[in-house]
Scaffold this active site. Sequence first.
Site, PDB file in Angstrom:
ATOM      1  CE  LYS A  90       0.773  -3.214  -3.067  1.00 53.04           C
ATOM      2  NZ  LYS A  90       1.094  -4.648  -3.289  1.00 53.04           N
TER       3      LYS A  90
ATOM      4  CE1 TYR B 130      -8.114   8.868  28.564  1.00 54.53           C
ATOM      5  CE2 TYR B 130      -6.929   9.073  26.478  1.00 54.53           C
ATOM      6  CZ  TYR B 130      -7.992   9.413  27.301  1.00 54.53           C
ATOM      7  OH  TYR B 130      -8.938  10.298  26.851  1.00 54.53           O
TER       8      TYR B 130
HETATM    9  C1  LIG Z   1       2.446  -4.636  -3.646  1.00 58.88           C
HETATM   10  C2  LIG Z   1       3.034  -5.435  -4.720  1.00 58.88           C
HETATM   11  C3  LIG Z   1       4.346  -5.202  -5.145  1.00 58.88           C
HETATM   12  C4  LIG Z   1       5.253  -4.204  -4.472  1.00 58.88           C
HETATM   13  O1  LIG Z   1       5.763  -4.781  -3.305  1.00 58.88           O
HETATM   14  P1  LIG Z   1       6.831  -3.997  -2.380  1.00 58.88           P
HETATM   15  O2  LIG Z   1       7.168  -4.986  -1.340  1.00 58.88           O
HETATM   16  O3  LIG Z   1       6.108  -2.829  -1.833  1.00 58.88           O
HETATM   17  O4  LIG Z   1       7.941  -3.615  -3.253  1.00 58.88           O
HETATM   18  C5  LIG Z   1       4.813  -5.931  -6.203  1.00 58.88           C
HETATM   19  N1  LIG Z   1       4.055  -6.860  -6.815  1.00 58.88           N
HETATM   20  C6  LIG Z   1       2.803  -7.132  -6.416  1.00 58.88           C
HETATM   21  C7  LIG Z   1       2.017  -8.176  -7.115  1.00 58.88           C
HETATM   22  C8  LIG Z   1       2.248  -6.436  -5.355  1.00 58.88           C
HETATM   23  O5  LIG Z   1       0.998  -6.695  -4.979  1.00 58.88           O
END
Ligand SMILES: *Cc1c(COP(=O)(O)O)cnc(C)c1O
Length: 364
Positions: free
Chosen positions: A35, A256
């Site tokens: 994702k 800055y």
């Molecule tokens: C993002 C996500 C994961 C992966 O989580 P990590 O902490 O990056 O391993 C797993 N299951 C769901 C439902 C997620 O949304």
Amino acid sequence: MPRPIHATIHTAALRHNLARARQAAPDAQVWAVVKANAYGHGIERVFEGLRAADGFALLDLAEAERVRALGWRGPILLLEGVFEARDLELCSRLGLWHTVHCDEQIDMLALHKTHVPHRVFLKMNSGMNRLGYRPERYRAAWARLNALPQVDEISFMTHFGNADGPLGIAEPMARFAQATQDLPGERSLCNSAATLRHAQDAGVRADWIRPGISLYGSSPDFPEHSAVDWGLQAAMTLQAQVIAVQQLQAGDSVGYGASFVADQPMRVGVVACGYADGYPRICPTGTPVLVDGQRSRTLGRVSMDMLAVDLSDLPDAGFGSTATLWGLSSQGACLPIDDVAQAAGTVAYELMCALAQRVPVVAD
Ligand SMILES: *Cc1c(COP(=O)(O)O)cnc(C)c1O
């Protein structure tokens, strides 16, 4: 010449980290979670390194199309399921498996016309109170889904909010086990933290694990464990060059707000990386950085396009030197992204995802 900054995605590290997830849960199938454009790495760029996964999990339908466009014929799971009825048409057309977490999604399915029944993952809210059915409503949702001709196989899924810390997964795991007792189907429970810390616990049945962050080489429970502790390798390196050198006298400031003031003469390198590249502006003086493979520190405020590093102990460094903001230097030293995230008061997830569009990325 473009600005001297680039990111590198390490294909071999992705492959290694995927194998590491399998090792932590040897009997499980693996969803590689890609994702958010593979946590900022780029879906197309990580595909080669992660193609040994059993499936890809994501939540944006356009990203699912991109995975199919790469030629992936295996499972793809929509972690949040569909958002509107017509998304189901894409699921039918691309053969996407989808999460079902609420009645509205079942209503949409019940009205969906398809010749191909869908594989769904029924999500339980085991205590995190984001998505899913509460345990007492879970069986009724299952029964309703199970009666739909649009539904093929039903799998069971939950997500832990404390797998990385002392609260652990015992309580939600017990709720899940009780509510799904005797229901036939595969189980998907573990993100990276749960996979590495709990997949071997008694009572954790993980037919499908869902690692994300560990695939990209960050420790899910940093600082309790580092990436090295877990045997993970950095999958992203961010590097930029020193484009100017300043010689400071005691009392001179940098950047800055004059937030850093030299208390003695020192050499400062100005690096072509700033917050518009995704480097956190909030990183204070002292945030670790590698210059030509040697550990140094940032000085003063991060600007939009530049930041300053301390070259006082690095007499050979200067114009054209390479600063590694995180990841691997060409000398072989590693600056864990978790260390930089900690300095920024956040987690590596956020740094990876924030890598800016303007940074050129190559995969090796
Ligand atoms: C993002 C996500 C994961 C992966 O989580 P990590 O902490 O990056 O391993 C797993 N299951 C769901 C439902 C997620 O949304």
